[in-house]
Scaffold this motif. Structure first.
Motif, short mmCIF file in Angstrom:
data_model
loop_
_atom_site.label_atom_id
_atom_site.label_comp_id
_atom_site.label_asym_id
_atom_site.label_seq_id
_atom_site.Cartn_x
_atom_site.Cartn_y
_atom_site.Cartn_z
N ILE A 49 -7.01 -1.67 -3.12
CA ILE A 49 -6.23 -1.51 -4.17
C ILE A 49 -6.07 -0.31 -4.50
N ILE A 50 -7.06 0.60 -4.38
CA ILE A 50 -6.67 2.03 -4.58
C ILE A 50 -5.73 2.61 -3.72
N ILE A 51 -5.90 2.45 -2.38
CA ILE A 51 -4.73 2.66 -1.35
C ILE A 51 -3.53 2.20 -1.85
N GLY A 52 -3.58 0.96 -2.50
CA GLY A 52 -2.31 0.44 -2.98
C GLY A 52 -1.57 1.34 -3.94
N ILE A 53 -2.46 1.76 -4.67
CA ILE A 53 -1.92 2.62 -6.07
C ILE A 53 -1.51 3.82 -5.63
N ILE A 54 -2.06 4.68 -4.60
CA ILE A 54 -1.92 6.08 -4.08
C ILE A 54 -0.49 5.79 -3.46
#
Length: 293
Positions: free
Chosen positions: A115-120
């Motif tokens: 989910i953090i990778i998606g945000i980045i």
């Protein structure tokens, strides 16, 4: 401590794991299969409808779009990951100053929450204010500043690139383990016979990594069929569900549209496709190895 080697002791030690696996993996699969033959909506009684949910998929335009996108992501990921992780493993196998730091940097994205990778990457690939398009526009390459995410054309490719970046280090580590397992005597014999680096690569390293390639292919197939967080955070499935993958469309069907029966049918279809894809590749590869032997 010889009693630890008895069948009873082994059974006692393995039993808790088997129970947990059955409760959280096996039982939910059969529950999903059961509900896939019903019209359950989350409330009331589930009515049996036979294979109606499965036949419905062939007439569902959104499901077919999600299936097409998943195939595109699978093909692109397989090509990018196999080539990229193998080359990365070859670099990781070379002794040089800072090799340990290099390995850490390559593997780091795998331990970051999807989910953090998606945000980045959502900020990086945003077509309006993202880093990629901003750099391209500043260089006067406006023609290359395309709609990476949020559109109907390039979103699957963008998802494949981000997925590749995320798991590249993991697959490279698997390749590296396979390379380390190749006996050094073989390379020494090749060097004595006059084989150069490319000949050793194509005639020794790659043929002896066939099993490793199989493992990576299976993991890529199963990994692509589990992509959800990247879609949710980067595109949200939009516009109008045009960038959905099978997993994200299944989630939308179950939790947003409240069509539990149809959603479970999609989940079963994902499971079947994953099994068929993995075992088909293994069967083809093992048959080819037998014919060569």
């Amino acid at each position: 401590m010889h009693w630890l080697s008895t069948r009873r002791a082994k059974t006692v030690m393995v039993l808790p794991t088997l129970i947990i696996y059955a409760v959280f993996i096996i039982v939910p699969v059969f529950v999903a299969i059961y509900y896939s033959f019903t019209d359950y909506s989350g409330l009331g009684k589930a009515e049996f409808v036979g294979i109606q949910n499965y036949t419905r998929m062939f007439h569902d335009a959104l499901f077919l779009i999600a299936f097409r996108n998943t195939v595109v992501v699978l093909i692109c990921s397989a090509v990018f990951l196999l080539a990229g992780s193998f080359l990365m493993a070859l670099l990781m196998n070379v002794s040089f100053r800072g090799n340990a730091f290099f390995k850490m940097v390559v593997f780091a994205p795998y331990v970051i929450a999807p989910i953090i990778i998606g945000i980045i990457w959502g900020y990086i690939l945003n077509p309006n204010y993202g880093l990629v398009n901003s750099v391209l526009r500043s260089l006067g390459l406006d023609v290359l500043a395309i709609e990476w995410i949020g559109g109907t054309k390039w979103s699957p490719l963008a998802l494949a690139i981000v997925f590749t970046w995320q798991v590249l280090g993991f697959h490279a580590t698997i390749f590296l383990s396979g390379i380390k397992a190749i006996p050094g005597d073989i390379y020494e014999a090749c060097s004595i016979d006059g084989a150069n680096a490319f000949q050793r690569l194509f005639y020794v390293t790659i043929p002896m990594l066939k099993e490793t390639f199989i493992i990576n292919i299976v993991l890529i197939v199963t990994g692509v069929f589990k992509i959800y967080e990247l879609v949710y955070q980067m595109t949200g499935g939009g516009p109008a569900h045009q960038s959905e993958l099978l997993t994200s469309y299944m989630y939308f069907t179950v939790f947003s549209s409240r069509r539990y029966g149809y959603g479970m049918a999609i989940a079963v279809a994902i499971l079947v496709l994953s099994i068929i894809g993995s075992f088909s590749y293994i069967k083809i590869t093992t048959r080819k190895q037998r014919s060569e032997a």
